[in-house]
Design an enzyme around this catalytic site. Structure first.
Site, PDB file in Angstrom:
ATOM      1  N   CYS A  27       1.685  86.116  26.005  1.00  0.00           N
ATOM      2  CA  CYS A  27       2.244  85.124  25.072  1.00  0.00           C
ATOM      3  C   CYS A  27       3.525  85.626  24.427  1.00  0.00           C
ATOM      4  O   CYS A  27       4.226  84.885  23.760  1.00  0.00           O
ATOM      5  CB  CYS A  27       1.209  84.756  24.025  1.00  0.00           C
ATOM      6  SG  CYS A  27      -0.323  84.179  24.777  1.00  0.00           S
ATOM      7  N   HIS A  84       1.505  75.682  22.061  1.00  0.00           N
ATOM      8  CA  HIS A  84       1.843  77.018  22.543  1.00  0.00           C
ATOM      9  C   HIS A  84       2.119  76.982  24.041  1.00  0.00           C
ATOM     10  O   HIS A  84       1.271  77.340  24.844  1.00  0.00           O
ATOM     11  CB  HIS A  84       0.691  77.969  22.211  1.00  0.00           C
ATOM     12  CG  HIS A  84       0.911  79.373  22.658  1.00  0.00           C
ATOM     13  ND1 HIS A  84       2.165  79.898  22.919  1.00  0.00           N
ATOM     14  CD2 HIS A  84       0.025  80.378  22.892  1.00  0.00           C
ATOM     15  CE1 HIS A  84       2.029  81.160  23.306  1.00  0.00           C
ATOM     16  NE2 HIS A  84       0.751  81.472  23.304  1.00  0.00           N
TER      17      HIS A  84
END
Lengths: 170, 391
Positions: free
Chosen positions: B86, B336
């Site tokens: 991420c 996200h």
């Protein structure tokens, strides 16, 4: 995105016994995946160390949205189990309702179906159930102390003796 | 060393489910917006850094930097894709900054992009789980939400914090997310609504978890002199970039580890920029799960360990508080899009320093901003500091 049965030979069989990795130098126990170096002292030789299979839930979550291989099992509990030998392992906890799990519960390992592989291959491994031993050990010993004096090994009789590769030594 | 990398242009797509657009479409849209904003022609881009995590799984595509280079028309600029869970978008930004700061390039583009909604949630969850040790630790049935849920309970146990206490973080994020036109989730909610939202991975509830999102964000970076020569453009510079790795396993990830994941690179970043935590006006802190915001606040030095959750409750991390944390609504509301997220955080901070953030999200007189991105179970810490430096 499929994983072939070839992988099964690497991942399936080794999960049929419950072990930690023990640092040859500082004797610290690490989860089975720490094979290249000791997380505590950095030493590069670790040896498989058989665990007796008893421990205590120190943390847990309930999985409501599983990955594909665990579909159908949800909701299921995954706990951090502090083994009596002093190492923490992640593992599913069976037979406890999601809203009834409690930190501090004594648990014992049992061999169960873990998940389905991408080709329908069935992975077995250790899950935990509440330990109904009438005389549970008092509070788990401190981690370091425990590592020095492993709990007495249970006879393997209760579990099907899995065929497994000889202990790996790096 | 000190560093000043000019932010010449920014661009981002809406953050939402976009079935009508491909990964390529998203990347081209954000990249073109950034070039238009920068006033540069594709031929002026000398290097393209693409952050993209899961195209092989999500979209059955690979080598997406080369695809983006072709369709953005930046050929023959070099193009490469970078991946670090991420933290991917932030890593692309880091490489862009390094490229400029090294003196090797004048103008480069950083592009983060991810298209997550071509697959069902269960498949997406499985792909995301590959950003941890999916063969070993996650053999136990863990997922990213449930792995982070273990961290949340650890935090609650260690500091005596309740689920209600933590719910305020979601309330704050959703207050601003509702005002962010490019956010995926745009609604306000109360503590009660957070508490009553369906459980995803106990103790994490739906309003404490980010959605899977399709989006791309891009920045055009340049040498300081190039931006200085255009005094009519907003003079926003990246003044620090600092990266760290951390633990790869949830089981061994202590609260100290979680703190250090940001604390170590942030300490270097503050030194590089010559600022302190107290100087920061606005921060974008990674919060794909609500618990990561207080952890980030602590790691960046805005609060002591165990105190990071309080700002959302007492107002000190709201827009007009001591420091504005996630005035964009954070990942909880923006969503996200894995590889895009780090770049989106950068774009949002640059908007703040330019004074062009949407109404209801603009921190008054923001001059110094920070973005903090993380990835893996506790494996990537990525800090960038941005400053408005007139003349």
């Amino acid at each position: 995105m499929t994983v072939s049965a070839i992988e099964f030979t690497r991942l399936g069989a080794p999960k049929l016994h419950l072990f930690a990795m023990k640092c040859d130098k500082c004797k610290e126990l690490s989860p089975w995946w720490e094979r290249s170096h000791c997380y505590k002292c950095g030493h590069d030789t670790l040896t498989e160390f058989e665990l007796a299979g008893k421990g205590e839930i120190t943390n847990y979550t309930v999985v409501y949205y599983p990955p594909r291989e665990f579909l159908g099992q949800e909701p299921y509990v995954v706990g951090h189990i502090l083994m009596d030998e002093g190492v923490t392992l992640p593992a599913p906890v069976m037979g406890v309702a999601p809203d009834a799990v409690e930190v501090g519960t004594r648990v014992a390992a049992t061999l169960r179906r873990m998940k389905l592989g991408h080709e329908g291959d069935i992975y077995y491994s250790y899950k935990f159930v509440v330990d109904d031993d009438p005389a549970p050990k008092k509070a788990a010993p401190a981690r370091r102390a425990a590592a020095k004096k492993p709990a007495a090994k249970k006879p393997a009789a209760k579990k099907p003796a899995p065929r497994r590769p000889a202990a790996r030594k790096k | 060393m000190s560093m000043r990398v000019g932010v010449l242009g920014i661009g981002k797509t809406p953050h939402k489910i976009q079935h009508e657009k491909s990964l390529k479409d998203l990347g081209v849209e954000a990249g073109r917006k950034a070039m238009a904003d920068a006033g540069v022609d594709p031929s002026e881009i000398q290097m393209l850094y693409v952050g993209n995590v899961g195209s092989v799984g999500f979209n059955y595509e690979n080598s997406t930097a080369l695809m983006a280079a072709h369709h953005l028309g930046v050929v023959p600029a070099g193009a490469v894709r970078v991946e670090a869970a991420c933290g991917t978008g932030a890593w692309a930004l880091h490489l862009g900054c390094v490229a400029i700061a090294s003196g090797l390039y004048d103008t480069v583009m950083v592009l983060g992009m991810e298209k997550m909604n071509d697959l069902a949630t269960v498949e997406g969850t499985s792909i995301i789980a590959q950003a941890a040790d999916s063969k070993e630790e996650y053999f136990s049935g863990l997922t990213f939400p449930s792995g982070t849920a273990l961290t949340a309970r650890k935090y609650m146990q260690a500091y005596g914090v309740s689920e209600e206490d933590l719910a305020h973080t979601s309330v704050k994020n959703h207050f601003y997310g509702a005002r962010n036109p490019s956010a995926h989730l745009r609604f306000e909610c109360t503590v009660e609504e957070v508490m009553n939202s369906p459980k995803v991975a106990d103790p994490l509830k739906l309003y404490e978890v980010c959605p899977m999102t399709d989006a791309a964000s891009a920045l055009v970076l340049c040498r300081e002199e190039i931006l200085r020569a255009q005094p009519n453009r907003p003079q926003v510079y990246v003044t620090a970039t600092s990266m760290a790795s951390g633990t790869w396993y949830q089981a061994s990830d202590t609260l100290d580890d979680a703190y250090n994941l940001f604390h170590r690179p942030a300490t270097r970043a503050y030194e590089m920029a010559g600022v302190t935590a107290k100087d920061i006006d606005v921060a974008e802190i990674y919060n794909s799960f609500a618990i990561q915001e207080p952890l980030g606040i602590e790691g960046l030095g805005f609060a002591k360990m165990g105190q990071g959750w309080k700002g959302a409750k007492d107002g000190s991390t709201w827009l007009d508080g001591k420091i504005a944390v996630n005035p964009s609504g954070g990942l909880l509301c923006k969503g996200h899009p894995l590889g895009a997220t780090g770049a989106t955080q950068a774009v949002d901070i640059v908007e703040q320093l330019r004074g062009t953030a949407p109404e209801g999200m603009q921190r008054a007189d923001a001059e110094i901003g920070i973005s903090a991105c993380r990835g893996g179970p506790g494996s990537v810490g990525a800090i960038h500091i941005y400053q408005r430096l007139e003349g």
